[in-house]
Write a protein that holds these residues in place. Structure first.
Motif, PDB file in Angstrom:
ATOM      1  N   THR A   1       0.857  -1.184   0.000  1.00 57.39           N
ATOM      2  CA  THR A   1       0.000   0.000   0.000  1.00 57.39           C
ATOM      3  C   THR A   1       0.889   1.229   0.000  1.00 57.39           C
ATOM      4  O   THR A   1       1.891   1.277   0.701  1.00 57.39           O
ATOM      5  CB  THR A   1      -0.906   0.038   1.248  1.00 57.39           C
ATOM      6  OG1 THR A   1      -1.638  -1.191   1.333  1.00 57.39           O
ATOM      7  CG2 THR A   1      -1.876   1.202   1.176  1.00 57.39           C
ATOM      8  N   ILE A   2       0.547   2.205  -0.806  1.00 56.21           N
ATOM      9  CA  ILE A   2       1.290   3.462  -0.827  1.00 56.21           C
ATOM     10  C   ILE A   2       0.324   4.587  -0.500  1.00 56.21           C
ATOM     11  O   ILE A   2      -0.710   4.742  -1.149  1.00 56.21           O
ATOM     12  CB  ILE A   2       1.929   3.714  -2.207  1.00 56.21           C
ATOM     13  CG1 ILE A   2       2.935   2.611  -2.541  1.00 56.21           C
ATOM     14  CG2 ILE A   2       2.619   5.074  -2.228  1.00 56.21           C
ATOM     15  CD1 ILE A   2       3.521   2.719  -3.931  1.00 56.21           C
ATOM     16  N   ALA A   3       0.636   5.350   0.532  1.00 56.11           N
ATOM     17  CA  ALA A   3      -0.229   6.466   0.918  1.00 56.11           C
ATOM     18  C   ALA A   3      -0.386   7.426  -0.264  1.00 56.11           C
ATOM     19  O   ALA A   3       0.591   7.716  -0.959  1.00 56.11           O
ATOM     20  CB  ALA A   3       0.377   7.198   2.114  1.00 56.11           C
ATOM     21  N   PRO A   4      -1.588   7.910  -0.528  1.00 55.54           N
ATOM     22  CA  PRO A   4      -1.823   8.786  -1.688  1.00 55.54           C
ATOM     23  C   PRO A   4      -0.874   9.980  -1.770  1.00 55.54           C
ATOM     24  O   PRO A   4      -0.435  10.360  -2.856  1.00 55.54           O
ATOM     25  CB  PRO A   4      -3.276   9.230  -1.491  1.00 55.54           C
ATOM     26  CG  PRO A   4      -3.905   8.115  -0.724  1.00 55.54           C
ATOM     27  CD  PRO A   4      -2.830   7.611   0.193  1.00 55.54           C
ATOM     28  N   ALA A   5      -0.544  10.563  -0.645  1.00 56.10           N
ATOM     29  CA  ALA A   5       0.326  11.742  -0.643  1.00 56.10           C
ATOM     30  C   ALA A   5       1.748  11.415  -1.078  1.00 56.10           C
ATOM     31  O   ALA A   5       2.538  12.319  -1.372  1.00 56.10           O
ATOM     32  CB  ALA A   5       0.346  12.374   0.744  1.00 56.10           C
TER      33      ALA A   5
ATOM     34  N   ALA B   1       9.331   7.101   4.597  1.00 57.23           N
ATOM     35  CA  ALA B   1      10.464   6.652   5.401  1.00 57.23           C
ATOM     36  C   ALA B   1      10.947   5.290   4.911  1.00 57.23           C
ATOM     37  O   ALA B   1      10.154   4.370   4.724  1.00 57.23           O
ATOM     38  CB  ALA B   1      10.065   6.557   6.870  1.00 57.23           C
ATOM     39  N   GLY B   2      12.252   5.176   4.686  1.00 53.86           N
ATOM     40  CA  GLY B   2      12.865   3.892   4.377  1.00 53.86           C
ATOM     41  C   GLY B   2      12.542   3.309   3.021  1.00 53.86           C
ATOM     42  O   GLY B   2      12.798   2.128   2.792  1.00 53.86           O
ATOM     43  N   ALA B   3      12.003   4.095   2.083  1.00 56.07           N
ATOM     44  CA  ALA B   3      11.614   3.550   0.783  1.00 56.07           C
ATOM     45  C   ALA B   3      12.591   3.891  -0.334  1.00 56.07           C
ATOM     46  O   ALA B   3      12.604   3.234  -1.373  1.00 56.07           O
ATOM     47  CB  ALA B   3      10.223   4.046   0.401  1.00 56.07           C
TER      48      ALA B   3
ATOM     49  N   ALA C   1       2.670   3.317   4.038  1.00 52.35           N
ATOM     50  CA  ALA C   1       1.363   2.672   3.898  1.00 52.35           C
ATOM     51  C   ALA C   1       0.228   3.517   4.465  1.00 52.35           C
ATOM     52  O   ALA C   1      -0.848   3.617   3.870  1.00 52.35           O
ATOM     53  CB  ALA C   1       1.374   1.306   4.581  1.00 52.35           C
ATOM     54  N   THR C   2       0.465   4.153   5.609  1.00 52.93           N
ATOM     55  CA  THR C   2      -0.615   4.866   6.288  1.00 52.93           C
ATOM     56  C   THR C   2      -0.627   6.364   6.017  1.00 52.93           C
ATOM     57  O   THR C   2      -1.658   7.020   6.198  1.00 52.93           O
ATOM     58  CB  THR C   2      -0.516   4.659   7.811  1.00 52.93           C
ATOM     59  OG1 THR C   2       0.676   5.297   8.290  1.00 52.93           O
ATOM     60  CG2 THR C   2      -0.471   3.173   8.157  1.00 52.93           C
ATOM     61  N   GLY C   3       0.534   6.903   5.639  1.00 57.15           N
ATOM     62  CA  GLY C   3       0.618   8.341   5.460  1.00 57.15           C
ATOM     63  C   GLY C   3       0.731   9.107   6.769  1.00 57.15           C
ATOM     64  O   GLY C   3       0.710  10.338   6.772  1.00 57.15           O
ATOM     65  N   GLN C   4       0.845   8.384   7.875  1.00 57.43           N
ATOM     66  CA  GLN C   4       0.983   9.011   9.189  1.00 57.43           C
ATOM     67  C   GLN C   4       2.457   9.280   9.495  1.00 57.43           C
ATOM     68  O   GLN C   4       3.356   8.681   8.894  1.00 57.43           O
ATOM     69  CB  GLN C   4       0.377   8.115  10.273  1.00 57.43           C
ATOM     70  CG  GLN C   4      -1.087   7.795  10.058  1.00 57.43           C
ATOM     71  CD  GLN C   4      -1.955   9.038  10.038  1.00 57.43           C
ATOM     72  OE1 GLN C   4      -1.898   9.851  10.964  1.00 57.43           O
ATOM     73  NE2 GLN C   4      -2.748   9.194   8.988  1.00 57.43           N
TER      74      GLN C   4
END
Length: 316
Positions: A26-30, A76-78, A99-102
């Motif tokens: 999953t990739i956060a939209p932002a 982070a870390g990608a 994944a979460t965008g948080q």
């Protein structure tokens, strides 16, 4: 907008400057769209969960800048930095969970399996937009060309709890007395400077501001440390863990008052020497010279300071 700006210096091993951003379930939209700019050329990528996003550029002559721009925060870390990366010249954008965008609590700047091994300089404001970070697990570990970091590098990280392995195996030759001065919440310095084979000394005030710190397991193990300041732990929390803190170093003398009023829980292998001697089962002869008060100050602690439990089992 905040961009990540890297210094790129050509080398003979590659004619391509490559930025790779790992895929995820999953990739956060932002964090889906990124622009990479190098030598006047910009590549715009749209990330997908199934495959990595890659930007390739022909290597330009001389030192150049490379910009990675997510239009705001970055994952982070990608990111796998180009192998020609030698410096980071801008503050990091806010680090988000891919994944979460948080907000991400761990300081993972690049992909953990692909560290930029030629990195040697960091901007002092690196963490200016990431004051929320609490953990720096092996953040710069293994960077053998990183010999010095700015004194104020960690000043924004007022919530940091752990510096476990942060500089393990780096090329650090010295550390500032102010390095952790703003990190009053820090509890864990385990393995922080382990295997730093060029680090011969540290300032007495290195941990002076870290009153909650209690985990010093292997903090300087296998480093080049030769001398220990007597007041290194004087302000730290009682009931600490000192397993193999100075094991396999060149320390030959334990100063008086090093453990005064600390009542450590364990000093297991704290000073286990590099090499054993014959007819020396507890490695006392091969170990350093202890001050008279060391054993009195550690009488309630478990473990033998010159022989760790693992080594004892091995000997049996």
């Amino acid at each position: 907008m905040t961009k990540l700006v890297l210094t790129i210096e050509p080398n003979r091993s590659s004619s391509v400057v490559r930025v790779r951003i790992q895929a995820g379930e999953t990739i956060a939209p932002a964090l889906r769209v990124v622009q990479v700019t190098y030598n006047g050329k910009t590549v715009r990528l749209r990330r997908q969960p199934e495959s990595a996003a890659i930007a390739d550029f022909a290597t330009a002559g001389g030192t150049q800048s490379l910009e990675i721009d997510f239009g705001g925060p970055m994952p982070a870390g990608a990111i796998i930095f180009p192998e020609q990366t030698t410096g980071i010249t801008s503050p990091l954008p806010q680090l988000l969970n891919d994944a979460t965008g948080q907000l991400e609590s761990r300081a993972q700047i690049w992909h953990p399996e692909h560290s930029p091994m030629r990195l040697k300089t960091l901007v002092s404001s690196l963490f200016a937009y990431n004051a929320h970070l609490a953990y720096l697990p092996c953040t710069f570990a293994g960077l053998t060309e990183l010999r010095e970091v700015p004194e104020s590098l960690f000043f924004p990280l007022i919530y940091a709890k752990s510096f476990a392995g942060t500089f393990m195996g780096t090329g650090l030759t010295k550390v500032s007395r102010q390095m952790f001065a703003a990190n009053g919440q820090a509890e864990d310095f385990s393995h922080c400077f382990a295997n730093c084979t060029s680090l011969k000394e540290v300032p007495e005030d290195l941990f002076a501001a870290n009153r909650l710190a209690r985990n010093f397991e292997s903090t300087f193990e296998a480093s080049a440390l030769q001398k220990i300041p007597a007041g290194l732990f004087r302000n730290n929390r009682k009931k600490g863990l000192f397993v193999r803190t100075f094991a396999a170093t060149f320390v030959r003398e334990v100063p008086a008052a090093l453990m005064r009023d600390l009542a450590p829980l364990t000093v297991d292998g704290m000073f286990e020497p590099l090499q054993p001697l014959e007819h020396d089962p507890l490695r006392l002869k091969a170990g350093p010279v202890f001050s008279e008060d060391f054993f009195a100050d550690t009488r309630t602690a478990s473990g033998v300071p010159t022989l760790s439990a693992d080594a004892e089992v091995h000997l049996l």
